[in-house]
Design an enzyme around this catalytic site. Structure first.
Site, PDB file in Angstrom:
ATOM      1  N   ARG A  99       0.858  -1.183   0.000  1.00  0.00           N
ATOM      2  CA  ARG A  99       0.000   0.000   0.000  1.00  0.00           C
ATOM      3  C   ARG A  99       0.893   1.232   0.000  1.00  0.00           C
ATOM      4  NH1 ARG A  99      -2.301   3.256   4.558  1.00  0.00           N
ATOM      5  NH2 ARG A  99      -3.980   4.466   3.638  1.00  0.00           N
ATOM      6  N   HIS A 143      -2.784  11.413   0.437  1.00  0.00           N
ATOM      7  CA  HIS A 143      -2.318  11.033   1.766  1.00  0.00           C
ATOM      8  C   HIS A 143      -1.666  12.273   2.389  1.00  0.00           C
ATOM      9  CE1 HIS A 143      -1.105   7.419   4.363  1.00  0.00           C
ATOM     10  NE2 HIS A 143      -0.609   8.459   4.993  1.00  0.00           N
ATOM     11  N   ASN A 188      -6.814   9.052   2.332  1.00  0.00           N
ATOM     12  CA  ASN A 188      -6.351   8.443   3.566  1.00  0.00           C
ATOM     13  C   ASN A 188      -6.868   9.256   4.755  1.00  0.00           C
ATOM     14  OD1 ASN A 188      -4.492   6.679   5.193  1.00  0.00           O
ATOM     15  ND2 ASN A 188      -3.680   8.695   5.736  1.00  0.00           N
ATOM     16  N   GLU A 189      -7.438   8.565   5.735  1.00  0.00           N
ATOM     17  CA  GLU A 189      -7.842   9.204   7.005  1.00  0.00           C
ATOM     18  C   GLU A 189      -8.491  10.572   6.811  1.00  0.00           C
ATOM     19  OE1 GLU A 189      -4.632   9.318   9.848  1.00  0.00           O
ATOM     20  OE2 GLU A 189      -4.414   7.143   9.833  1.00  0.00           O
ATOM     21  N   ASN A 332      -7.906   2.522   9.386  1.00  0.00           N
ATOM     22  CA  ASN A 332      -6.632   2.596  10.099  1.00  0.00           C
ATOM     23  C   ASN A 332      -6.944   2.525  11.587  1.00  0.00           C
ATOM     24  OD1 ASN A 332      -5.736   3.092   7.555  1.00  0.00           O
ATOM     25  ND2 ASN A 332      -4.951   5.160   7.961  1.00  0.00           N
ATOM     26  N   TYR A 334      -5.425   1.969  15.551  1.00  0.00           N
ATOM     27  CA  TYR A 334      -4.298   1.871  16.492  1.00  0.00           C
ATOM     28  C   TYR A 334      -4.719   1.813  17.956  1.00  0.00           C
ATOM     29  CZ  TYR A 334      -1.305   3.262  12.563  1.00  0.00           C
ATOM     30  OH  TYR A 334      -0.655   3.324  11.356  1.00  0.00           O
ATOM     31  N   GLU A 402      -4.155   0.261   7.932  1.00  0.00           N
ATOM     32  CA  GLU A 402      -3.045   0.534   8.846  1.00  0.00           C
ATOM     33  C   GLU A 402      -3.374  -0.052  10.201  1.00  0.00           C
ATOM     34  OE1 GLU A 402      -1.744   4.606   9.236  1.00  0.00           O
ATOM     35  OE2 GLU A 402      -1.872   4.953   7.075  1.00  0.00           O
TER      36      GLU A 402
END
Ligand code: NAG
Ligand code: NAG
Ligand code: NAG
Ligand code: NAG
Ligand code: NAG
Ligand code: NAG
Ligand code: NAG
Length: 516
Positions: A99, A143, A188-189, A332, A334, A402
């Site tokens: 990716r 991104h 992204n995000e 993503n 975490y 992620e």
């Protein structure tokens, strides 16, 4: 039912001892076609920031503002020059997929108009190199790196002009690379991008307005309005690019287009009703803000109520185009956050910064391990997120884009915290897949230690360490690279594997030489 209860009990036990590896699995336990990979993004790995016609992005400007003590991605891992070596390393590791993101300002330096032939050649080379090694390219278009030219010209994402420019950029990518790329992610995000970029101002493009903002006084922006405007234009731009893909490319190229969100697992701080409701509000604001329009065609009701006229609205036509415009979600994941209601104000008030998002709650960081630089490993929380998407958004196809572990960059190659994190989360993922979540793949962040958005070069999430003091920027496998590789090649991962890994590592590690 009894089965289920026993299964859950087993699960609890195995999570508690996950660290010592009682939870045994191999990649053959995953459905056929499930991909395992690793990720990076353009500005964070490529380097060659001002070479061969590339112009700065808002990420370059952010880094060059000195916010990270002078650290920048100007050289980063120099993947621009070392992509062959890196693809070789990916192949040796056994990755099914890589990716990465395309730097818009490398491909189209002014943000619109003519294509930079050197930029085009670079991505053609990288993609073909991946394909020839049997590695699927999964490409992100944005991104955190809008061309600075467009930010300067009309304010970037806060102006609707961006919709056309983004669509034209996406068109170039589909046309030039779509014969080999089957997995596209527009953003992204997006949720972190608008919150940190336009309310807190602690990420590119660093917009915010007094008294809001993280730790600094913003020179431009409006924390009360711009996050909503930027989000709205991002959704319109995504829908426009996705429509183009579906109408002009998908039949021929047989690919898929998705959208990526950052997802915490939110837990009520107490079991009081108001905290439980605040937790739902957190999900509606930070996931529903984008997932609501993408799946149901509109923002969540609680956002409309709290944000009022600051929240732009979709016309019926726009709503129809946005709804169902994704083939998959990228997630993503975490961390866990605890959520406490805040009856005092509509503002979101985390402890150490001040944002104007009208979510009316307090985030309380999980501080059980606040003394540690590493993230606590919470496999059950990833299962929570996946179950939330399954139940709230009709079980959409998902790629974990992620997930990973932060360690001090130059601590050691024996990165046990990352090994334990991989083991815990991949095991959890397997349970979620078995429990019906439509997950199609898993990418660990990151392939290499790279230029981190918040930590610069202080932390590393990589499977491979990059020696920044070495002019050759040599890559070294960490223990986690060996663990992942063993798993990717079909190894059975459990406590005995851990022991074997440790035995192998002591004989093959170069820690002392590399880790000065
Ligand atoms: C930000 O601006 C306010 C008001 O002008 C001032 O009181 C404060 O010291 C400034 N903070 C920083 C970090 O510069
Ligand atoms: C932000 O925009 C709103 C709506 O236009 C306006 O009322 C407010 O004063 C602006 N805030 C700043 C700091 O410019
Ligand atoms: C809330 O209730 C759940 C289930 O009864 C329990 O496991 C959890 O510990 C409680 N949380 C708090 C903060 O009391
Ligand atoms: C963690 O946070 C809670 C609530 O804010 C606080 O009461 C507790 O003292 C904190 N624990 C540590 C170890 O900082
Ligand atoms: C399995 O799925 C069901 C239905 O979505 C859910 O209630 C349950 O919590 C899930 N179990 C796990 C372990 O995720
Ligand atoms: C690397 O480690 C040394 C000491 O172990 C420390 O002084 C230095 O700041 C670290 N460098 C980075 C980039 O983390
Ligand atoms: C350890 O080394 C042996 C022999 O080189 C190899 O077969 C095995 O796969 C390795 N195990 C792991 C977990 O890397």
């Amino acid at each position: 039912m009894l089965e289920r209860v026993r299964f859950l009990k087993l699960l609890v036990v195995s999570l508690v001892v996950a660290v010592s590896g009682a939870d045994k699995f191999s990649r053959h336990d995953f459905p056929p076609g499930f991909v395992f990979g690793a990720g990076t993004s353009a500005y964070q790995v490529e380097g060659a920031a001002d070479q061969d016609g590339r112009t700065p992005s808002i990420f370059d400007t952010f880094a060059h503002s000195g916010i990270m003590g002078g650290a920048t991605g100007d050289i980063a891992c120099d993947q621009y020059h070392k992509y062959k070596e890196d693809v070789q390393l990916m192949a040796e590791t056994g990755l099914n997929a890589y990716r990465f993101s395309i730097s818009w300002s490398r491909l189209i330096p002014n943000g619109r108009g003519s294509i930079n032939p050197k930029g085009l050649q670079y991505y053609n080379n990288l993609i073909s190199e991946l394909i020839s090694h049997g590695i699927q390219p999964h490409v992100t278009l944005h991104h955190v790196d809008l061309p600075q030219a467009l930010e300067d010209e009309y304010g970037g994402w806060i102006d609707r002009k961006i919709v056309k420019d983004f669509t034209d950029y996406a068109d170039v990518c589909f046309r030039m690379f779509g014969d080999r790329v089957q997995y596209w992610t527009t953003f992204n995000e997006a949720n972190v991008f608008v919150l940190a970029g336009y309310d807190l101002g602690n990420m590119p493009p660093m917009h915010c307005s007094f008294p809001f903002g993280y730790d600094h006084n913003c020179s431009k922006g409006n924390s009360s309005t711009e996050p909503y405007l930027a989000a709205h234009n991002i959704l319109l731009a995504h829908a426009s690019a996705a429509r183009l893909y579906k109408e002009s490319y998908q039949d021929k190229q047989k690919g898929f287009i998705g959208f990526n969100l950052f997802s915490y697992w939110y837990i009520p701080f107490t079991n009081k009703t108001e905290d439980v409701i605040a937790t739902q509000r957190a999900n509606d604001f930070y996931v529903g803000w984008f997932a609501g329009p993408l799946v149901y065609g509109d923002y969540p009701d609680v956002m409309k109520r709290n944000v009022g006229s600051r929240l732009p609205s979709f016309t019926a036509h726009e709503s129809k185009r946005i709804k169902g415009s994704i083939d998959f979600f990228g997630i993503n994941f975490y961390n866990v956050l605890h959520v406490k209601d805040n009856p005092e104000t509509l503002k979101m008030v985390p402890r150490d910064y001040n944002a104007d998002t009208a979510v009316k709650l307090i985030f309380v960081q999980d501080n059980t391990s606040s003394s540690s630089f590493e993230f606590p490993v919470a496999p059950w929380a990833l299962q929570g997120v996946l179950d939330y998407f399954k139940q709230t958004y009709g079980n959409p196809p998902i790629f974990i884009h992620e997930n990973g572990q932060r360690t001090l960059r130059n601590a050691t190659l024996e990165d046990w915290p990352r090994v334990k994190s991989l083991h815990g989360y991949i095991g959890a993922l397997l349970d979620s897949v078995r429990n019906g979540s439509d997950v199609r793949g898993y990418f660990t962040w990151s392939f290499l230690d790279l230029f981190e958005l918040l930590d610069g070069y202080n932390s590393g999430f990589g499977l491979y360490y990059v020696d920044l003091d070495d002019p050759e920027l040599r890559r070294y496998p960490k223990l986690s690279a060996r663990w992942y590789s063993h798993f990717l090649k079909g190894g059975s991962m459990g406590s005995d594997g851990f022991i074997e890994l440790e035995r192998n590592s002591s004989s093959t590690y170069l820690s002392a030489e590399v880790m000065k």
